[in-house]
Each structure stands twice: as structure tokens, then as C-alpha cells.
Scaffold this active site. Structure first.
Site, mmCIF file in Angstrom:
data_model
loop_
_atom_site.group_PDB
_atom_site.id
_atom_site.type_symbol
_atom_site.label_atom_id
_atom_site.label_comp_id
_atom_site.label_asym_id
_atom_site.label_seq_id
_atom_site.Cartn_x
_atom_site.Cartn_y
_atom_site.Cartn_z
ATOM 1 N N LYS A 107 0.809 -1.226 0.000
ATOM 2 C CA LYS A 107 0.000 0.000 0.000
ATOM 3 C C LYS A 107 0.839 1.271 0.000
ATOM 4 O O LYS A 107 0.626 2.164 -0.791
ATOM 5 C CB LYS A 107 -0.835 0.045 1.291
ATOM 6 C CG LYS A 107 -2.241 -0.360 1.146
ATOM 7 C CD LYS A 107 -3.059 -0.035 2.396
ATOM 8 C CE LYS A 107 -2.334 0.008 3.681
ATOM 9 N NZ LYS A 107 -2.303 -0.984 4.617
ATOM 10 N N ARG B 113 -10.211 2.842 8.604
ATOM 11 C CA ARG B 113 -9.924 1.453 8.954
ATOM 12 C C ARG B 113 -11.084 0.767 9.654
ATOM 13 O O ARG B 113 -10.990 -0.404 9.979
ATOM 14 C CB ARG B 113 -8.714 1.406 9.879
ATOM 15 C CG ARG B 113 -7.413 0.980 9.170
ATOM 16 C CD ARG B 113 -6.321 1.220 10.147
ATOM 17 N NE ARG B 113 -5.184 0.388 10.149
ATOM 18 C CZ ARG B 113 -4.001 0.755 9.646
ATOM 19 N NH1 ARG B 113 -3.876 1.845 8.949
ATOM 20 N NH2 ARG B 113 -2.960 -0.008 9.834
ATOM 21 N N ARG C 72 10.618 -1.888 12.556
ATOM 22 C CA ARG C 72 9.483 -1.190 13.147
ATOM 23 C C ARG C 72 9.062 -1.865 14.448
ATOM 24 O O ARG C 72 9.018 -3.080 14.530
ATOM 25 C CB ARG C 72 8.305 -1.219 12.170
ATOM 26 C CG ARG C 72 8.215 0.020 11.323
ATOM 27 C CD ARG C 72 7.188 -0.105 10.243
ATOM 28 N NE ARG C 72 5.834 -0.398 10.751
ATOM 29 C CZ ARG C 72 4.748 -0.287 10.007
ATOM 30 N NH1 ARG C 72 4.843 0.108 8.763
ATOM 31 N NH2 ARG C 72 3.569 -0.572 10.504
ATOM 32 N N ARG D 70 -2.629 -7.022 13.907
ATOM 33 C CA ARG D 70 -2.969 -6.094 12.821
ATOM 34 C C ARG D 70 -3.755 -6.799 11.716
ATOM 35 O O ARG D 70 -4.711 -6.256 11.182
ATOM 36 C CB ARG D 70 -1.702 -5.434 12.266
ATOM 37 C CG ARG D 70 -1.407 -4.121 12.979
ATOM 38 C CD ARG D 70 0.053 -3.758 12.965
ATOM 39 N NE ARG D 70 0.651 -3.739 11.648
ATOM 40 C CZ ARG D 70 1.910 -4.065 11.400
ATOM 41 N NH1 ARG D 70 2.696 -4.436 12.383
ATOM 42 N NH2 ARG D 70 2.382 -4.000 10.187
HETATM 43 P P1 AMP Z 1 0.149 1.490 9.278
HETATM 44 O O1 AMP Z 1 1.515 1.976 8.959
HETATM 45 O O2 AMP Z 1 -0.903 2.063 8.402
HETATM 46 O O3 AMP Z 1 0.074 -0.015 9.372
HETATM 47 O O4 AMP Z 1 -0.202 2.039 10.743
HETATM 48 C C1 AMP Z 1 0.601 1.708 11.852
HETATM 49 C C2 AMP Z 1 -0.227 1.784 13.116
HETATM 50 O O5 AMP Z 1 -0.740 3.133 13.275
HETATM 51 C C3 AMP Z 1 -1.472 0.912 13.139
HETATM 52 O O6 AMP Z 1 -1.208 -0.420 13.541
HETATM 53 C C4 AMP Z 1 -2.345 1.642 14.145
HETATM 54 O O7 AMP Z 1 -1.913 1.419 15.473
HETATM 55 C C5 AMP Z 1 -2.056 3.101 13.812
HETATM 56 N N1 AMP Z 1 -2.999 3.596 12.786
HETATM 57 C C6 AMP Z 1 -2.712 3.948 11.505
HETATM 58 N N2 AMP Z 1 -3.818 4.325 10.857
HETATM 59 C C7 AMP Z 1 -4.837 4.204 11.731
HETATM 60 C C8 AMP Z 1 -6.238 4.411 11.661
HETATM 61 N N3 AMP Z 1 -6.833 4.805 10.538
HETATM 62 N N4 AMP Z 1 -6.977 4.187 12.780
HETATM 63 C C9 AMP Z 1 -6.405 3.787 13.925
HETATM 64 N N5 AMP Z 1 -5.104 3.534 14.057
HETATM 65 C C10 AMP Z 1 -4.311 3.734 12.982
#
Ligand code: AMP
Length: 186
Positions: A13, A88, A133, A144
Site C-alpha cells: 500500500k 480502517r 518497526r 494487525r
Molecule cells: P500502518 O503503517 O498504516 O500499518 O499504521 C501503523 C499503526 O498506526 C497501526 O497499527 C495503528 O496502530 C495506527 N494507525 C494507523 N492508521 C490508523 C487508523 N486509521 N486508525 C487507527 N489507528 C491507525
């Protein structure tokens, strides 16, 4: 062009979102990147988000919706954007609908990437080794993916019924996938 990019962790993504942003000259808005930036700089927002992101849980909607609302109101978002990692869950879809209605700027398309679970797990493991990370440990990864299946994947049906879903196969070369996306969006 106002776009969402959706798909499970590891599907590419972020990579595709960056290429789409460059191609159309629009900002790439990643809620995950915003949280990571704030955690790295130990801001109050970062401190609040950390306890959730470290466990692979979603940050509470109220906080997340607010950062998106503020970001979409910025000058560089006037001519479009691609949102990566948001919405999400159903409540975030509702919040985004409201924001866009207030701004008078409807969503154009939702790019939905997908790939086999085996491929996703391999890519996540590779990224964990390369980037280190904090949320790329086995437990957080599993959480996740579970959250994605339960809360995020059903949103694809919502956007499909609105007629704006663009499903894309996320397996294969990065360049081939972006070409397929550009062809579908143009
Ligand atoms: P990502 O890089 O998009 O996987 O986001 C990393 C982490 O940020 C996720 O596992 C959530 O803890 C938080 N996060 C990112 N986007 C959201 C969202 N739209 N709603 C809630 N938490 C988010």
C-alpha cells in the site's frame, strides 16, 4: 483526484500510494506515517498513540479522525490527495464522509490491493528485518491482520456498493502494479 488506498499489511500500500501521489502530483497522507513521526519526536500525540500501535491495535477513532481532518484542511490538500491507512473501520468511514461533505469534496476512487496471506507474511517479515518497526513483532503483526479482517476488510463492500472500488492484484512487480492502477484510474 481524491483517493483511498486500502489493503492488508504487507500488500504494498505505502509503496503504491507514493507512486500514485507522484504520478498525480497530490500529497500522500498516511495515518501510520503521521503516528510514527509523532512517536519518533515524542509529541503528546505520539505518546498517546504508542501504547496502541506497539500492540498492533487501532489508535482511538477520536484522535485519528482529528489528525485526518486537520491534514485534509491543509493548503496542499486542496487539489486532491491519497489517503493511506484510513479509514480502517465503519466509524472512520462515517467520519470521513462527514469531513468530505463539509469540505464539498467527494471521494473519487478507492484502490483496493490484495495478495495471498503467504506473500503478505513474507513481505512483513522482510520489512521487519529491514526497518525494525516496533510493531513488526509476531504478536503485533497477527493482531494487525486480525483487525484488518474484522474491521477494515468489510469496508471494501461499502465502497463497492457506492461504485468507487477499484480492485487491484497486489502480487507481482511494483512497476506492473502501478501501471495497472494508473490505467484503471485514468
Ligand atoms: P500502518 O503503517 O498504516 O500499518 O499504521 C501503523 C499503526 O498506526 C497501526 O497499527 C495503528 O496502530 C495506527 N494507525 C494507523 N492508521 C490508523 C487508523 N486509521 N486508525 C487507527 N489507528 C491507525
Amino acid at each position: 483526484m481524491r483517493l483511498l488506498i486500502m489493503g492488508p499489511q504487507g500488500v504494498g500500500k505505502g509503496t503504491q500510494a507514493k507512486l500514485i501521489a507522484e504520478h498525480y502530483g497530490i500529497p500522500h497522507i498516511s495515518t501510520g506515517d503521521i503516528f510514527r513521526y509523532n512517536m519518533k519526536n515524542n509529541t503528546p500525540l505520539g505518546q498517546e498513540a504508542k501504547s496502541y500501535t506497539d500492540k498492533g491495535q487501532l489508535v482511538p477513532d477520536e484522535l485519528t479522525n482529528k489528525i485526518v481532518k486537520d491534514r485534509l484542511a491543509m493548503d496542499d490538500a486542496k487539489n486532491g490527495w491519497i489517503l493511506d491507512g484510513y479509514p480502517r473501520n465503519a466509524a472512520q468511514v462515517e467520519a470521513l464522509d462527514k469531513m468530505l461533505e463539509e469540505l464539498g469534496t467527494p471521494l473519487d476512487k478507492v484502490v483496493a490491493l490484495d495478495a495471498d496471506r503467504d506473500i503478505l507474511m513474507k513481505r512483513i517479515a522482510k520489512r521487519a528485518a529491514e526497518e525494525g518497526r516496533a510493531d513488526d513483532n509476531a504478536e503485533a503483526i497477527a493482531q494487525r491482520l486480525k483487525t484488518y479482517d474484522e474491521e477494515t476488510a468489510p469496508l471494501l463492500d461499502t465502497y463497492k456498493s457506492r461504485g468507487c472500488l477499484v480492485p487491484i492484484d497486489g502480487e507481482g512487480d511494483i512497476e506492473d502494479i502501478s501501471k495497472t492502477i494508473f490505467d484503471a484510474l485514468d
